[in-house]
Design an enzyme around this catalytic site. Structure first.
Site, PDB file in Angstrom:
ATOM      1  N   GLY A   1       1.028  -1.090   0.054  1.00 18.18           N
ATOM      2  CA  GLY A   1       0.168   0.042  -0.101  1.00 18.18           C
ATOM      3  C   GLY A   1       0.713   1.138  -0.095  1.00 18.18           C
ATOM      4  O   GLY A   1       2.077   1.257  -0.265  1.00 18.18           O
ATOM      5  N   ASN A   2       0.402   2.135   0.313  1.00 19.88           N
ATOM      6  CA  ASN A   2       1.137   3.620   0.510  1.00 19.88           C
ATOM      7  C   ASN A   2       0.476   4.636   1.649  1.00 19.88           C
ATOM      8  O   ASN A   2      -0.778   4.305   2.059  1.00 19.88           O
ATOM      9  CB  ASN A   2       1.313   4.329  -0.973  1.00 19.88           C
ATOM     10  CG  ASN A   2      -0.044   4.588  -1.734  1.00 19.88           C
ATOM     11  OD1 ASN A   2      -0.927   5.367  -0.929  1.00 19.88           O
ATOM     12  ND2 ASN A   2      -0.293   3.722  -2.738  1.00 19.88           N
ATOM     13  N   HIS A   3       0.972   5.784   1.766  1.00 24.43           N
ATOM     14  CA  HIS A   3       0.588   6.640   2.790  1.00 24.43           C
ATOM     15  C   HIS A   3      -0.449   7.536   2.433  1.00 24.43           C
ATOM     16  O   HIS A   3      -0.862   8.451   3.012  1.00 24.43           O
ATOM     17  CB  HIS A   3       1.881   7.394   3.210  1.00 24.43           C
ATOM     18  CG  HIS A   3       2.906   6.625   3.863  1.00 24.43           C
ATOM     19  ND1 HIS A   3       2.817   6.011   4.935  1.00 24.43           N
ATOM     20  CD2 HIS A   3       4.061   6.435   3.562  1.00 24.43           C
ATOM     21  CE1 HIS A   3       3.994   5.317   5.282  1.00 24.43           C
ATOM     22  NE2 HIS A   3       4.829   5.675   4.405  1.00 24.43           N
ATOM     23  N   SER A   4      -1.263   7.398   1.381  1.00 22.61           N
ATOM     24  CA  SER A   4      -2.171   8.331   0.907  1.00 22.61           C
ATOM     25  C   SER A   4      -3.364   8.237   1.947  1.00 22.61           C
ATOM     26  O   SER A   4      -3.727   7.330   2.133  1.00 22.61           O
ATOM     27  CB  SER A   4      -2.617   7.962  -0.370  1.00 22.61           C
ATOM     28  OG  SER A   4      -3.817   8.616  -0.745  1.00 22.61           O
TER      29      SER A   4
ATOM     30  N   ALA B   1      -3.798   7.478  -5.202  1.00 25.12           N
ATOM     31  CA  ALA B   1      -2.474   7.073  -5.232  1.00 25.12           C
ATOM     32  C   ALA B   1      -2.611   5.468  -5.603  1.00 25.12           C
ATOM     33  O   ALA B   1      -2.533   4.689  -4.615  1.00 25.12           O
ATOM     34  CB  ALA B   1      -1.776   7.367  -3.972  1.00 25.12           C
TER      35      ALA B   1
END
Ligand code: C5P
Length: 399
Positions: free
Chosen positions: A208-211, A276
């Protein structure tokens, strides 16, 4: 939204008239021209001097001003106003307005208005609940006037209940929302993507990512406030939205996001893709939780679909398509490449180099680059205001 708007504030006799002073300050600060009409009783609660000082205009309360020998023309005031807000609106004033009486300047001005009229009642709970008041409210609503619902809480009488005039900050938000709604995107359909995507590795892990989704949610809310009906396709986030103009679709992976986007894209007038999206996903998703038996674990990754590029290929001339570029180097060149390759109308560039902006933050700092390569760089601002800048650009193109 309020810059240079002519706002007529009607103040009637209620202890809540002390809030009118804050309301005037907020309106003037937002750039509005404010003129105040008070009833005779209102002048017993708060002085005309206070309200004229804050509004920077003489306060009017009678038809005839004996000091200057001038006639306060209610028709001229009515023609001047872009909107009227009566706050506080007492039970007595509501009754007069609902029944067309015009025995004071405030009610006479009301009768000659053509602009939207908002009223923010303030009274004791029993007066508010009385069928006579409720009948008057129903009449005013049937005339197309807009009720700013009073809140619940401690009242000046010491009793608890409904009847507290809404707070000035909220009144200003409601007026701004109303002005926006009157504008622009009524009848238009918008598609927004927001948040991260989660690409499963096994039943418990993902890439995943920090969005946070904050930017996309702010855009969806701004579009809805402008009157659009919005489809918001979001990856996992704790954010909530309860605007009635937004239909929210929750997804996890890039594949799911693409499927949902393809379902709604053809009918969208405007699509803003701020999600994102993960660029890669595990080639195989393990059915069982992967054990930590080995000292190394290799996961083969394959590319996810590029949703924005896919929509760019399908886009017709009547549709506006907007993408984001989050860059760390060669920012403008990379953004322009994406703008062209993905067939966008404009791209919103934000840099991870800008302090306080971007992922998870409540602020963002953007540059908008359009097809003609016009560039507009904006200050660091709260995401709600960034969303307003983005939507304004989209609106200009839609027109
Ligand atoms: O190419 P890049 O990922 O930097 O492009 C970012 C833009 O493309 C964003 O608007 C993002 O929402 C969109 N995007 C997408 N699908 C992907 C990757 C990015 O829609 N798989």
């Amino acid at each position: 939204m309020l810059t240079n708007k002519n706002i007529l504030l009607g103040v009637s006799g209620s202890i809540a008239s002390y809030k009118s002073a804050s309301l005037i300050r907020l309106l003037v600060k937002a750039g509005a021209n404010v003129r105040v009409v008070m009833t005779k009783e209102a002048c017993n609660f708060i002085t005309p001097l206070t309200l004229s000082t804050l509004s920077k205009n003489p306060v009017l309360s009678t038809y005839f001003d004996p000091e200057t020998g001038t006639w306060n023309n209610h028709v001229e005031l009515g023609a001047w106003a872009d909107l009227m807000i009566i706050a506080p609106a007492s039970a007595n004033t509501l009754a007069k307005l609902a029944n067309g009486l015009c025995d004071n300047l405030l009610s006479a001005v009301y009768l000659s208005l053509k602009c939207p009229v908002y009223f923010a009642p303030a009274m004791d709970l029993d007066m508010w609940k009385h069928p006579a008041t409720q009948k008057n409210i129903a009449s005013l609503l049937s005339f197309g006037n807009i009720l700013i619902q009073p809140g619940n809480g401690e009242l000046a009488s010491g009793l608890y209940g409904e009847g507290r005039m809404e707070e000035p900050e909220t009144i200003v938000d409601i007026l701004i929302d109303g002005l926006k709604k009157k504008l622009s995107l009524k009848g238009k359909k918008a598609l927004v993507t927001a948040g991260p995507t989660y690409e499963a590795i096994d039943p418990v892990r993902f890439i995943g990512n920090h969005s946070s989704g904050k930017m996309g949610f702010a855009i969806a809310e701004e579009l809805a406030a402008l009157g659009a009906s919005v489809i918001l396709i979001t990856g996992p986030t704790t954010l909530k939205t309860n605007h009635s103009g937004i239909k929210r679709i929750d997804i996890n992976s890039a594949e799911d996001m693409l499927e949902a986007a393809l379902t709604y894209f053809a009918e969208s007038d405007l699509s803003i893709l701020s999600a994102a999206v993960a660029d890669y996903r595990p080639k195989e998703v393990s059915i069982n939780k992967i054990k930590k038996d080995n000292s190394e674990l290799k996961i083969d990754l394959v590319k996810t679909p590029d949703i924005l590029a896919t929509l760019g290929k399908l886009k017709s001339d009547r549709q506006i398509l907007v993408g984001f570029a989050l860059e760390t180097d060669n920012e403008e060149d990379n953004a322009v490449k994406k703008l062209k390759n993905k067939n966008l109308d404009f791209i919103v560039l934000n840099s991870l180099r800008d302090k306080g902006a971007g992922f998870k933050n409540d602020y963002n700092k953007i540059t908008i680059i359009d097809r003609e390569l016009n560039k507009e760089a904006f200050e660091l601002k709260p995401k709600a205001l960034v969303a307003a800048d983005i939507c304004k650009k989209a609106l200009d193109l839609l027109r």
